[in-house]
Design a protein around this motif. Structure first.
Motif, PDB file in Angstrom:
ATOM      1  N   UNK A 102       0.074  -3.619  52.730  1.00  0.00           N
ATOM      2  CA  UNK A 102       0.175  -3.068  54.346  1.00  0.00           C
ATOM      3  C   UNK A 102       0.662  -1.759  54.155  1.00  0.00           C
ATOM      4  N   UNK A 103       1.199  -0.988  53.634  1.00  0.00           N
ATOM      5  CA  UNK A 103       2.119   0.394  53.713  1.00  0.00           C
ATOM      6  C   UNK A 103       1.004   1.460  53.363  1.00  0.00           C
ATOM      7  N   UNK A 104       0.324   1.241  52.454  1.00  0.00           N
ATOM      8  CA  UNK A 104      -1.434   2.117  52.289  1.00  0.00           C
ATOM      9  C   UNK A 104      -0.543   3.080  51.353  1.00  0.00           C
ATOM     10  N   UNK A 105      -0.357   2.464  50.416  1.00  0.00           N
ATOM     11  CA  UNK A 105       0.694   3.595  48.724  1.00  0.00           C
ATOM     12  C   UNK A 105      -0.753   3.317  48.037  1.00  0.00           C
ATOM     13  N   UNK A 106      -0.772   4.344  47.693  1.00  0.00           N
ATOM     14  CA  UNK A 106      -2.293   4.050  47.212  1.00  0.00           C
ATOM     15  C   UNK A 106      -2.200   3.941  45.631  1.00  0.00           C
ATOM     16  N   UNK A 107      -2.366   2.952  44.986  1.00  0.00           N
ATOM     17  CA  UNK A 107      -2.304   2.434  42.890  1.00  0.00           C
ATOM     18  C   UNK A 107      -3.266   2.466  41.843  1.00  0.00           C
ATOM     19  N   UNK A 108      -4.724   2.683  43.063  1.00  0.00           N
ATOM     20  CA  UNK A 108      -5.776   2.977  42.022  1.00  0.00           C
ATOM     21  C   UNK A 108      -6.779   3.430  42.425  1.00  0.00           C
ATOM     22  N   UNK A 109      -6.941   4.316  41.636  1.00  0.00           N
ATOM     23  CA  UNK A 109      -7.604   5.829  42.103  1.00  0.00           C
ATOM     24  C   UNK A 109      -9.430   5.832  40.995  1.00  0.00           C
ATOM     25  N   UNK A 110      -9.803   6.476  41.285  1.00  0.00           N
ATOM     26  CA  UNK A 110     -11.728   6.965  40.898  1.00  0.00           C
ATOM     27  C   UNK A 110     -11.222   7.968  39.829  1.00  0.00           C
ATOM     28  N   UNK A 111     -12.409   8.513  39.254  1.00  0.00           N
ATOM     29  CA  UNK A 111     -12.608   9.688  38.872  1.00  0.00           C
ATOM     30  C   UNK A 111     -12.495  10.438  39.337  1.00  0.00           C
TER      31      UNK A 111
END
Length: 119
Positions: A102-111
């Motif tokens: 819920x903190x919007x820490x981003x752990x998955x990424x696109x190319x």
């Protein structure tokens, strides 16, 4: 695991528009929100915009407020970034990201997808 695939980048002239799309697949139920980041030539990756799946709250970096709009389609598990009044300084590789908290820490990424704005 969440897989993210961006599309919609390209070469445009200053003042024109582009719409980026990010399709999420896999364990999308584990995500709280999505975001867009960008990395320009010789620069570090920076936050552009984000949106929560539930409620749709949005957040923007100051340099794109009033020009970019992030939106989501919960049914299609897709997030969009509508970019208007593009400037040469918007030139960058744009990355889609997913947050698993819920903190919007981003752990998955696109190319990433390249956006080039000519003057």
């Amino acid at each position: 695991q969440v897989q993210l695939v961006e599309s919609g980048g390209g070469l445009v002239q200053a003042g024109e528009s582009l719409r980026l799309s990010c399709a999420a697949s896999g364990r999308t139920y584990s995500t709280y929100g999505m975001g867009w980041f960008r990395q320009g030539p010789g620069k570090e990756r920076e936050f552009v915009a984000s949106i929560r799946w539930s409620g749709g709250s949005t957040y923007y970096t100051d340099s794109v407020k009033g020009r970019f709009t992030i939106s989501r389609d919960n049914v299609k598990n897709t997030v969009y970034l509508q970019m208007n009044s593009l400037k040469p300084e918007d030139t960058a590789v744009y990355y889609c990201a997913a947050s698993h908290n819920s903190r919007l820490d981003f752990g998955s990424w696109g190319q990433g997808t390249q956006v080039t704005v000519s003057s």
